[in-house]
Design an enzyme around this catalytic site. Structure first.
Site, PDB file in Angstrom:
ATOM      1  N   PRO A   4      25.074  61.957  -9.444  1.00  0.00           N
ATOM      2  CA  PRO A   4      25.940  60.993  -8.507  1.00  0.00           C
ATOM      3  C   PRO A   4      25.963  59.474  -8.257  1.00  0.00           C
ATOM      4  O   PRO A   4      26.444  58.720  -8.056  1.00  0.00           O
ATOM      5  CB  PRO A   4      25.833  61.760  -7.098  1.00  0.00           C
ATOM      6  CG  PRO A   4      24.534  62.140  -6.867  1.00  0.00           C
ATOM      7  CD  PRO A   4      24.144  62.865  -8.350  1.00  0.00           C
TER       8      PRO A   4
ATOM      9  N   LEU B 237      21.706  57.034  -2.609  1.00  0.00           N
ATOM     10  CA  LEU B 237      21.513  56.854  -1.390  1.00  0.00           C
ATOM     11  C   LEU B 237      20.313  56.558  -1.206  1.00  0.00           C
ATOM     12  O   LEU B 237      19.622  56.494   0.326  1.00  0.00           O
ATOM     13  CB  LEU B 237      21.885  58.246  -0.768  1.00  0.00           C
ATOM     14  CG  LEU B 237      23.325  58.671  -0.724  1.00  0.00           C
ATOM     15  CD1 LEU B 237      23.386  60.078   0.009  1.00  0.00           C
ATOM     16  CD2 LEU B 237      24.417  57.589  -0.005  1.00  0.00           C
TER      17      LEU B 237
ATOM     18  N   CYS C  51      17.303  64.293  -3.913  1.00  0.00           N
ATOM     19  CA  CYS C  51      17.900  64.502  -2.823  1.00  0.00           C
ATOM     20  C   CYS C  51      19.393  64.921  -3.303  1.00  0.00           C
ATOM     21  O   CYS C  51      19.998  65.965  -2.675  1.00  0.00           O
ATOM     22  CB  CYS C  51      18.024  63.040  -2.364  1.00  0.00           C
ATOM     23  SG  CYS C  51      16.537  62.522  -1.627  1.00  0.00           S
ATOM     24  N   HIS C  52      20.048  64.282  -4.350  1.00  0.00           N
ATOM     25  CA  HIS C  52      21.144  64.842  -4.663  1.00  0.00           C
ATOM     26  C   HIS C  52      21.417  65.080  -6.257  1.00  0.00           C
ATOM     27  O   HIS C  52      22.543  65.087  -6.930  1.00  0.00           O
ATOM     28  CB  HIS C  52      22.172  63.898  -4.574  1.00  0.00           C
ATOM     29  CG  HIS C  52      22.352  63.648  -2.906  1.00  0.00           C
ATOM     30  ND1 HIS C  52      21.449  62.486  -2.330  1.00  0.00           N
ATOM     31  CD2 HIS C  52      23.084  64.351  -1.949  1.00  0.00           C
ATOM     32  CE1 HIS C  52      21.680  62.508  -0.901  1.00  0.00           C
ATOM     33  NE2 HIS C  52      22.391  63.593  -0.562  1.00  0.00           N
ATOM     34  N   GLY C  53      20.171  65.085  -6.940  1.00  0.00           N
ATOM     35  CA  GLY C  53      20.190  65.502  -8.308  1.00  0.00           C
ATOM     36  C   GLY C  53      20.731  64.509  -9.458  1.00  0.00           C
ATOM     37  O   GLY C  53      21.199  64.817 -10.280  1.00  0.00           O
TER      38      GLY C  53
END
Length: 241
Positions: free
Chosen positions: A215, A182, A200-202
């Site tokens: 992700p 992202l 942010c999201h690993g």
């Protein structure tokens, strides 16, 4: 029709005030008019036993009207053609100017390529510079980092790329520092694989910038660049002109 005694005498239909009495009128006693203009077509009429030529004006009028119509159409077509050419030229100029305005200015094009001095970057360290509005990671890798990247099985990767495909010199790794999930900026020297970690999201990236966990669907992007000499690199171009 005129009446003279007990006889009826036909008057030509095309008589107007521009006609005057002719010699035939005086000779026959008939009130016959003839034109003083040149006659282009005539018709034979009989008056009091005399055959007299009477002008037919219809054909001349039709020819004159037809000529005017042709001239009018020609002028109209010429004006329409001229106007169409003018509109087309104006539209072309407007489109050209619009497209030119969308091209980047000279100073913007100059910033599209940056020259970086690598001499001050110690082994095992990295720097971040701004390139085209994005963070650019430049890392001077250690032997252990290079070997770790080489030992990874390419077929096991989500986005399969060998380490050789992602660098031009083993010790130098140059990447765009934007997470492919992202768009966050990953942290260097972090994560489970010793490369970069996106908080942010690993997403976890290895020492070659390849996605290993999390992700993110793709590896960190490698920009176009070329080494100008041993200590200078030009980012934004593949070759030096």
């Amino acid at each position: 029709m005129w009446t003279r005694g007990a006889r009826s005498i036909a008057r030509p239909s095309a008589v107007n005030s521009r006609f005057n009495y002719s010699a035939a009128s005086a000779a026959t006693g008939s009130p016959f008019y003839t034109t003083t203009l040149p006659l282009h077509s005539t018709e034979q009429k009989r008056y009091h036993g005399h055959e007299i030529s009477v002008p037919e004006w219809g054909a001349d009028v039709r020819r004159d009207t037809s000529s005017r119509e042709v001239g009018s159409r020609t002028f109209s077509y010429m004006m329409l053609g001229t106007a169409g050419f003018g509109y087309a030229y104006g539209a072309k100029s407007a489109v050209t100017e619009f497209l030119s305005s969308m091209n980047p200015a000279a100073n913007v094009r100059a910033l599209a390529n940056i020259e970086v001095d690598l001499g001050s970057i110690q082994e095992g360290s990295s720097i971040t510079v701004k390139w085209r509005g994005k963070p650019l990671f430049i890392r001077h890798r250690t032997e252990e980092e290079i070997q770790s990247a080489l030992d990874t099985e390419v077929d096991s990767l989500r986005d399969p790329q060998s380490d050789e495909q992602r660098r031009k010199k083993p010790e130098w790794l140059i990447l765009i520092g934007v997470c492919t999930h992202l768009g966050c900026v990953p942290l260097g020297g972090a994560g489970e694989f010793g490369g970069w970690f996106c908080p942010c999201h690993g997403s976890h990236y290895d020492t070659s910038g390849r996605i290993r966990k999390g992700p993110a669907p793709k590896n960190l992007e490698v920009p176009p660049y070329v080494f100008m000499d041993e200590t200078k690199v030009l980012v934004g171009k593949e070759t030096v002109e």
